[in-house]
Motif scaffolding. Structure first.
Motif, mmCIF file in Angstrom:
data_model
loop_
_atom_site.group_PDB
_atom_site.id
_atom_site.type_symbol
_atom_site.label_atom_id
_atom_site.label_comp_id
_atom_site.label_asym_id
_atom_site.label_seq_id
_atom_site.Cartn_x
_atom_site.Cartn_y
_atom_site.Cartn_z
ATOM 1 N N ARG A 32 0.828 -1.187 0.000
ATOM 2 C CA ARG A 32 0.000 0.000 0.000
ATOM 3 C C ARG A 32 0.878 1.259 0.000
ATOM 4 N N SER A 33 1.934 1.210 0.803
ATOM 5 C CA SER A 33 2.859 2.328 0.896
ATOM 6 C C SER A 33 3.577 2.542 -0.441
ATOM 7 N N ALA A 69 -2.991 -3.758 -7.810
ATOM 8 C CA ALA A 69 -4.444 -3.915 -7.989
ATOM 9 C C ALA A 69 -4.782 -5.378 -8.269
ATOM 10 N N ASP A 70 -3.916 -6.075 -9.018
ATOM 11 C CA ASP A 70 -4.137 -7.496 -9.301
ATOM 12 C C ASP A 70 -4.109 -8.332 -8.029
ATOM 13 N N LYS A 71 -3.312 -7.901 -7.064
ATOM 14 C CA LYS A 71 -3.221 -8.622 -5.795
ATOM 15 C C LYS A 71 -4.422 -8.327 -4.893
ATOM 16 N N ASN A 77 -10.763 -0.558 -9.881
ATOM 17 C CA ASN A 77 -11.327 0.718 -10.339
ATOM 18 C C ASN A 77 -10.555 1.909 -9.781
ATOM 19 N N LYS A 78 -10.084 1.789 -8.542
ATOM 20 C CA LYS A 78 -9.275 2.862 -7.944
ATOM 21 C C LYS A 78 -7.962 2.996 -8.711
ATOM 22 N N LYS A 83 -4.632 6.024 -12.480
ATOM 23 C CA LYS A 83 -3.851 6.045 -13.724
ATOM 24 C C LYS A 83 -4.440 7.054 -14.704
ATOM 25 N N SER A 84 -5.744 7.077 -14.812
ATOM 26 C CA SER A 84 -6.412 7.974 -15.746
ATOM 27 C C SER A 84 -6.150 9.434 -15.393
#
Length: 97
Positions: A32-33, A69-71, A77-78, A83-84
């Motif tokens: 997370r960090s 995010a895959d993990k 979505n976050k 990224k967007s």
């Protein structure tokens, strides 16, 4: 206000689960960090106006964000939203100069 002391699990499986949770929590906290750090680095580069550095950091950030995010540490979505938004900032920086 007194906080309740955590009870130790009696069953061996419960004790093992508690040990595993400590390790998992440490790993998740670290990831997370890492996620927040790479996002912050791109934002700093954008604010400083360094488009070469921002573009380079953005490419690295995408890989880190996707893997985390895959993990399941952060929702997909976050990750996509972050990224967007950063992509838009980097593109705006590139077109501004």
């Amino acid at each position: 206000m007194a906080t309740k002391a955590k009870k130790n699990p009696r069953l061996a499986s419960g004790r093992k689960r508690a040990r595993q949770n400590v390790k998992l929590n440490a790993a998740n906290t670290s990831l997370r960090s890492k996620y927040r750090t790479v996002v912050k680095n791109v934002e700093k580069a954008v604010l400083s106006g360094d488009k070469v550095k921002a573009t380079e950091l953005f490419a690295k950030m995408q890989a880190v964000v996707d893997s985390i995010a895959d993990k399941g540490i952060f929702h997909k979505n976050k990750a996509a939203r972050d990224k967007s938004r950063l992509s838009a900032k980097v593109k705006a920086l590139a077109t501004a100069a």
